[in-house]
Design a protein around this motif. Structure first.
Motif, PDB file in Angstrom:
ATOM      1  N   MET A 275      48.088  38.011  41.696  1.00 48.61           N
ATOM      2  CA  MET A 275      47.146  39.004  42.232  1.00 48.61           C
ATOM      3  C   MET A 275      46.121  38.335  43.151  1.00 48.61           C
ATOM      4  O   MET A 275      45.830  38.824  44.250  1.00 48.61           O
ATOM      5  N   HIS A 276      45.562  37.220  42.694  1.00 51.57           N
ATOM      6  CA  HIS A 276      44.549  36.529  43.497  1.00 51.57           C
ATOM      7  C   HIS A 276      45.157  35.940  44.772  1.00 51.57           C
ATOM      8  O   HIS A 276      44.512  35.911  45.818  1.00 51.57           O
ATOM      9  N   GLU A 277      46.396  35.493  44.674  1.00 56.61           N
ATOM     10  CA  GLU A 277      47.059  34.963  45.873  1.00 56.61           C
ATOM     11  C   GLU A 277      47.258  36.070  46.906  1.00 56.61           C
ATOM     12  O   GLU A 277      47.016  35.877  48.101  1.00 56.61           O
ATOM     13  N   GLU A 278      47.687  37.243  46.445  1.00 50.82           N
ATOM     14  CA  GLU A 278      47.860  38.363  47.368  1.00 50.82           C
ATOM     15  C   GLU A 278      46.511  38.824  47.921  1.00 50.82           C
ATOM     16  O   GLU A 278      46.395  39.169  49.105  1.00 50.82           O
TER      17      GLU A 278
ATOM     18  N   GLU B 221      42.567  47.860  45.802  1.00 51.50           N
ATOM     19  CA  GLU B 221      43.559  47.958  44.726  1.00 51.50           C
ATOM     20  C   GLU B 221      43.673  46.639  43.955  1.00 51.50           C
ATOM     21  O   GLU B 221      43.750  46.619  42.721  1.00 51.50           O
ATOM     22  N   LEU B 222      43.663  45.535  44.691  1.00 50.18           N
ATOM     23  CA  LEU B 222      43.815  44.232  44.052  1.00 50.18           C
ATOM     24  C   LEU B 222      42.573  43.846  43.263  1.00 50.18           C
ATOM     25  O   LEU B 222      42.665  43.280  42.169  1.00 50.18           O
ATOM     26  N   VAL B 223      41.400  44.145  43.810  1.00 47.65           N
ATOM     27  CA  VAL B 223      40.160  43.857  43.084  1.00 47.65           C
ATOM     28  C   VAL B 223      40.129  44.628  41.772  1.00 47.65           C
ATOM     29  O   VAL B 223      39.781  44.087  40.714  1.00 47.65           O
ATOM     30  N   ASP B 224      40.506  45.910  41.840  1.00 47.34           N
ATOM     31  CA  ASP B 224      40.551  46.717  40.608  1.00 47.34           C
ATOM     32  C   ASP B 224      41.564  46.142  39.619  1.00 47.34           C
ATOM     33  O   ASP B 224      41.300  46.069  38.415  1.00 47.34           O
ATOM     34  N   ALA B 225      42.712  45.721  40.130  1.00 47.48           N
ATOM     35  CA  ALA B 225      43.769  45.213  39.254  1.00 47.48           C
ATOM     36  C   ALA B 225      43.359  43.922  38.566  1.00 47.48           C
ATOM     37  O   ALA B 225      43.667  43.700  37.402  1.00 47.48           O
ATOM     38  N   THR B 226      42.659  43.042  39.296  1.00 52.93           N
ATOM     39  CA  THR B 226      42.271  41.752  38.703  1.00 52.93           C
ATOM     40  C   THR B 226      41.180  41.906  37.653  1.00 52.93           C
ATOM     41  O   THR B 226      40.906  40.948  36.915  1.00 52.93           O
ATOM     42  N   ARG B 227      40.575  43.084  37.572  1.00 49.65           N
ATOM     43  CA  ARG B 227      39.560  43.316  36.537  1.00 49.65           C
ATOM     44  C   ARG B 227      40.170  43.750  35.209  1.00 49.65           C
ATOM     45  O   ARG B 227      39.473  43.863  34.207  1.00 49.65           O
ATOM     46  N   GLU B 228      41.488  44.016  35.226  1.00 54.13           N
ATOM     47  CA  GLU B 228      42.153  44.481  34.019  1.00 54.13           C
ATOM     48  C   GLU B 228      42.339  43.332  33.039  1.00 54.13           C
ATOM     49  O   GLU B 228      42.811  42.267  33.403  1.00 54.13           O
TER      50      GLU B 228
ATOM     51  N   ASP C 116      50.926  46.642  35.715  1.00 51.36           N
ATOM     52  CA  ASP C 116      50.291  45.642  36.577  1.00 51.36           C
ATOM     53  C   ASP C 116      51.235  45.196  37.688  1.00 51.36           C
ATOM     54  O   ASP C 116      50.831  45.029  38.844  1.00 51.36           O
ATOM     55  N   LEU C 117      52.504  44.993  37.356  1.00 56.44           N
ATOM     56  CA  LEU C 117      53.485  44.604  38.362  1.00 56.44           C
ATOM     57  C   LEU C 117      53.661  45.703  39.403  1.00 56.44           C
ATOM     58  O   LEU C 117      53.821  45.418  40.603  1.00 56.44           O
ATOM     59  N   ALA C 118      53.634  46.957  38.963  1.00 58.51           N
ATOM     60  CA  ALA C 118      53.760  48.076  39.902  1.00 58.51           C
ATOM     61  C   ALA C 118      52.567  48.119  40.854  1.00 58.51           C
ATOM     62  O   ALA C 118      52.721  48.399  42.052  1.00 58.51           O
ATOM     63  N   ARG C 119      51.375  47.814  40.346  1.00 57.93           N
ATOM     64  CA  ARG C 119      50.184  47.802  41.200  1.00 57.93           C
ATOM     65  C   ARG C 119      50.270  46.667  42.226  1.00 57.93           C
ATOM     66  O   ARG C 119      49.894  46.833  43.394  1.00 57.93           O
ATOM     67  N   LEU C 120      50.776  45.528  41.784  1.00 55.90           N
ATOM     68  CA  LEU C 120      50.946  44.408  42.717  1.00 55.90           C
ATOM     69  C   LEU C 120      51.971  44.756  43.783  1.00 55.90           C
ATOM     70  O   LEU C 120      51.757  44.488  44.974  1.00 55.90           O
ATOM     71  N   GLU C 121      53.077  45.397  43.379  1.00 50.87           N
ATOM     72  CA  GLU C 121      54.105  45.791  44.342  1.00 50.87           C
ATOM     73  C   GLU C 121      53.561  46.786  45.356  1.00 50.87           C
ATOM     74  O   GLU C 121      53.864  46.704  46.558  1.00 50.87           O
TER      75      GLU C 121
END
Length: 253
Positions: free
Chosen positions: A62-65, A44-51, A12-17
């Motif tokens: 994630m939501h802030e970014e 990418e962020l929308v997909d990540a926040t669904r995890e 998750d951190l890698a996806r945010l980076e």
């Protein structure tokens, strides 16, 4: 490479980076390339926040970014939704910042009391976290953030022309605290707030002095220069009016 990582915080951190990297590339691009990078980052962020594996803190980041990207895309309403989904608790380090950001996004579009409410909630969230982390490494930056938020609330009242006596107390208290704990460059927000409140109350000589300190410490923030120009014009001495004219020319250029 991210897809090869096992599900969990490291992935998750890698996806945010990666999202932050793409957003940074977009900010230095133009046209279709910029829009494409921002849209890719948003997806990418929308997909990540669904995890389901996201921790509360990482989900907030994630939501802030995501809000940052949406704002860059000109979708401020969606950015507000992303920020509001974060909520605000003492455990969340950015809670005060989120409310302050919402206040900025809705300023001029919503009723003043709604902007005020967001700023007050930003103060409350920051103060709650300061209480929870007093005596730790987080205390100094939280104290600095609370000083800045107080100055911004005073500035809001001054801009609206309301509660000016209260605004003066807030601004002067923030500046007094800032002089003890902040570097000169970070005091400019408080000096600007004090100066603008003084201007609104007709204390023009005091306003000019404070606003001159603000522009000296800020290193050239356009809004603070504009406030100084307004104060110099209103004081209406020939030398000051000439200086104000030079400032407006400098801002325009």
């Amino acid at each position: 490479m991210i897809e090869l990582l096992p599900a969990g915080e490291q992935r998750d951190l890698a996806r945010l980076e990666l999202a932050v990297t793409h957003r940074g590339q977009a900010e230095t691009s133009q046209g279709d390339e910029r829009t494409g990078l921002l849209e890719r980052t948003r997806e990418e962020l929308v997909d990540a926040t669904r995890e389901a594996s996201l921790s509360a803190d990482l989900e907030a980041r994630m939501h802030e970014e995501l809000a940052n990207v949406l704002d860059l895309l000109g979708r401020s309403d969606d950015a507000i939704v992303a920020l509001r989904s974060i909520g605000g608790t003492a455990r969340q380090s950015g809670a005060g910042r989120h409310h302050e950001w919402i206040a900025h996004l809705i300023a001029g579009r919503e009723q003043p009391w709604e902007v005020e409410q967001e700023l007050l909630e930003a103060q409350d969230a920051c103060a709650a976290r300061l209480t929870a982390f007093r005596g730790t490494d987080e205390e100094p930056p939280l104290r600095a953030a609370l000083i800045t938020l107080t100055a911004r609330l005073a500035m809001f009242y001054a801009e609206q022309g309301i509660r000016l006596d209260e605004a003066r107390l807030l601004a002067e208290g923030a500046l007094q605290s800032a002089r003890r704990v902040l570097e000169p460059s970070r005091m400019a927000v408080c000096e600007d707030a004090c100066g603008w409140v003084a201007f609104r109350q007709g204390r023009l000589d005091e306003a000019v002095d404070l606003l001159q300190d603000a522009v000296e410490h800020s290193g050239g923030h356009a809004q603070q220069w504009a406030h100084l120009a307004r104060a110099l014009e209103t004081r209406d001495d020939p030398e000051g009016v000439e200086h104000a004219r030079d400032i407006w020319q400098q801002i325009t250029e």
